[in-house]
Design an enzyme around this catalytic site. Structure first.
Site, mmCIF file in Angstrom:
data_model
loop_
_atom_site.group_PDB
_atom_site.id
_atom_site.type_symbol
_atom_site.label_atom_id
_atom_site.label_comp_id
_atom_site.label_asym_id
_atom_site.label_seq_id
_atom_site.Cartn_x
_atom_site.Cartn_y
_atom_site.Cartn_z
ATOM 1 N N GLU A 16 0.838 -1.187 0.000
ATOM 2 C CA GLU A 16 0.000 0.000 0.000
ATOM 3 C C GLU A 16 0.878 1.244 0.000
ATOM 4 O O GLU A 16 1.878 1.313 0.716
ATOM 5 C CB GLU A 16 -0.916 0.041 1.223
ATOM 6 C CG GLU A 16 -1.798 1.292 1.274
ATOM 7 C CD GLU A 16 -2.701 1.332 2.481
ATOM 8 O OE1 GLU A 16 -3.644 0.511 2.513
ATOM 9 O OE2 GLU A 16 -2.443 2.141 3.401
ATOM 10 N N THR A 47 -4.037 4.764 -1.479
ATOM 11 C CA THR A 47 -5.034 5.376 -0.616
ATOM 12 C C THR A 47 -5.593 6.638 -1.265
ATOM 13 O O THR A 47 -5.064 7.134 -2.257
ATOM 14 C CB THR A 47 -4.451 5.737 0.763
ATOM 15 O OG1 THR A 47 -3.614 6.885 0.630
ATOM 16 C CG2 THR A 47 -3.655 4.582 1.346
ATOM 17 N N GLY A 108 -14.587 5.589 5.453
ATOM 18 C CA GLY A 108 -13.786 6.777 5.709
ATOM 19 C C GLY A 108 -14.039 7.308 7.106
ATOM 20 O O GLY A 108 -14.980 6.901 7.799
ATOM 21 N N ASP A 109 -13.191 8.220 7.540
ATOM 22 C CA ASP A 109 -13.289 8.769 8.893
ATOM 23 C C ASP A 109 -14.439 9.763 8.998
ATOM 24 O O ASP A 109 -14.614 10.623 8.132
ATOM 25 C CB ASP A 109 -11.984 9.476 9.265
ATOM 26 C CG ASP A 109 -10.803 8.520 9.325
ATOM 27 O OD1 ASP A 109 -11.029 7.335 9.635
ATOM 28 O OD2 ASP A 109 -9.670 8.961 9.050
ATOM 29 N N HIS A 147 -13.812 -3.527 14.969
ATOM 30 C CA HIS A 147 -13.905 -2.104 14.623
ATOM 31 C C HIS A 147 -14.176 -1.298 15.900
ATOM 32 O O HIS A 147 -14.976 -1.716 16.750
ATOM 33 C CB HIS A 147 -15.043 -1.896 13.619
ATOM 34 C CG HIS A 147 -15.052 -0.535 12.999
ATOM 35 N ND1 HIS A 147 -15.496 0.583 13.672
ATOM 36 C CD2 HIS A 147 -14.666 -0.110 11.771
ATOM 37 C CE1 HIS A 147 -15.396 1.643 12.886
ATOM 38 N NE2 HIS A 147 -14.890 1.253 11.723
ATOM 39 N N LYS A 163 -20.980 -7.065 4.589
ATOM 40 C CA LYS A 163 -20.151 -6.515 3.511
ATOM 41 C C LYS A 163 -19.930 -7.543 2.407
ATOM 42 O O LYS A 163 -20.019 -7.228 1.207
ATOM 43 C CB LYS A 163 -18.783 -6.083 4.051
ATOM 44 C CG LYS A 163 -18.724 -4.776 4.795
ATOM 45 C CD LYS A 163 -17.254 -4.468 5.117
ATOM 46 C CE LYS A 163 -17.091 -3.248 5.989
ATOM 47 N NZ LYS A 163 -15.673 -2.979 6.306
ATOM 48 N N GLN A 174 -7.207 -4.484 9.024
ATOM 49 C CA GLN A 174 -6.514 -3.396 9.699
ATOM 50 C C GLN A 174 -5.223 -3.959 10.277
ATOM 51 O O GLN A 174 -5.091 -5.173 10.496
ATOM 52 C CB GLN A 174 -7.411 -2.849 10.807
ATOM 53 C CG GLN A 174 -6.821 -1.776 11.682
ATOM 54 C CD GLN A 174 -6.453 -0.538 10.910
ATOM 55 O OE1 GLN A 174 -5.368 -0.474 10.357
ATOM 56 N NE2 GLN A 174 -7.329 0.449 10.867
#
Length: 292
Positions: A16, A47, A108-109, A147, A163, A174
């Protein structure tokens, strides 16, 4: 190529990267890619980048160049929080026009102190939208230590299965520092009916600031062994970098021995660290591929 197909014949090794900020010289990322592509990763994900949505065009360009200039499969990240369906269509059409086949669909945040507008509240909403309107291969995130917003592990697995049911073809975890969390998570995910490849996300921790930020944002547990490493080398940046690389190598070799579907290395745009790790594990990856 769709990333989900790569897992059929080998243990996947992917990377990444993040785009440079909008006010930064774009050539920097291509210097990074010149060195990272020497590894011949199975794919490189990009990203959405520092600077938020306005930097999305760089994500698309870089992901397209990874495929067309470097001959490596790419994945473009797409966070959906705050997006309308019309805005999502514009981005997805651009990705398609640029030859991108793989998208990591993310929520997303959430912005602090406000509820964002837009048509998507969860990554699963974006996954459903993409699946209904496009032919992209869809990646999604998962969380071995659950999460931060989930009530418990059962709730977290329920939404992960959702999902996959919505159309996720491939999962990336993560980061985590204790492989026992991943093994426990993988076993429970399989029992819950999650039947897509699960790639382990590994971040080599090479400086103290990075560790502190990781714990704050992700709630990652720091194993006692890792804490001892930090305490021993925290005042020696080079030694801490080398210790972080060694820790990541140990994690990866253990995961390969346990039959992990793949390793996704969060490179932090550091080719030196990526090469050190790949050089240490590539023989083991090759052996696993031969017997898969």
């Amino acid at each position: 190529m769709k990333t989900a197909d790569i897992f059929k014949n080998k243990t996947v090794f992917s990377l990444e990267i993040f785009p440079p900020r909008p006010d930064t010289d774009e050539s920097v990322i291509y210097d990074t890619l010149d060195h990272l592509t020497d590894i011949s990763p199975d794919f490189i994900s990009v990203t959405y980048g520092a600077g938020g949505g306005k930097n999305g065009s760089r994500t698309i360009k870089i992901a397209s160049d990874i495929q067309n200039r470097y001959g490596v499969e790419s994945v473009a990240h797409l966070p959906c929080i705050g997006l309308t369906k019309e805005q999502a269509r514009v981005i997805l059409d651009s990705m398609s026009d640029n030859g991108i086949e793989n998208i990591l669909a993310l929520r997303g945040d959430l912005p602090e102190g406000s509820t964002p507008a837009g048509d998507f509240r969860h990554a699963s909403d974006l996954i459903s939208f993409i699946k209904e309107n496009y032919s992209f291969n869809i990646l999604a995130a998962c969380y071995p230590e659950i999460h931060p917003e989930s009530r418990n592990a059962v709730d977290d697995l329920h939404w992960l299965k959702h999902k996959v049911d919505c159309g996720a073809d491939h999962l990336i975890t993560q980061l985590f520092l204790d492989n026992s969390y991943f093994c426990d998570f993988r076993e429970k995910a399989l029992l819950a009916g999650v039947d897509v490849p699960i790639e382990a996300g590994i971040m080599p921790v090479t400086n103290k600031r990075q560790i502190e930020r990781m714990v704050k944002l992700c709630g990652v547990d720091l194993p006692k062994r890792f804490i001892r490493v930090l305490e021993k080398y925290e005042h020696d940046p080079n030694a801490l970098r080398d210790a972080g690389i060694a820790y990541a190598i140990d994690q990866i070799t253990d995961l390969i021995a346990l039959g992990v579907d793949g390793i996704h290395l969060y490179t932090m745009n550091d080719p030196y660290v990526a090469h050190r790790i790949f050089d240490a594990v590539h023989n083991m990856l090759a052996v696993r591929s031969l017997v898969s």
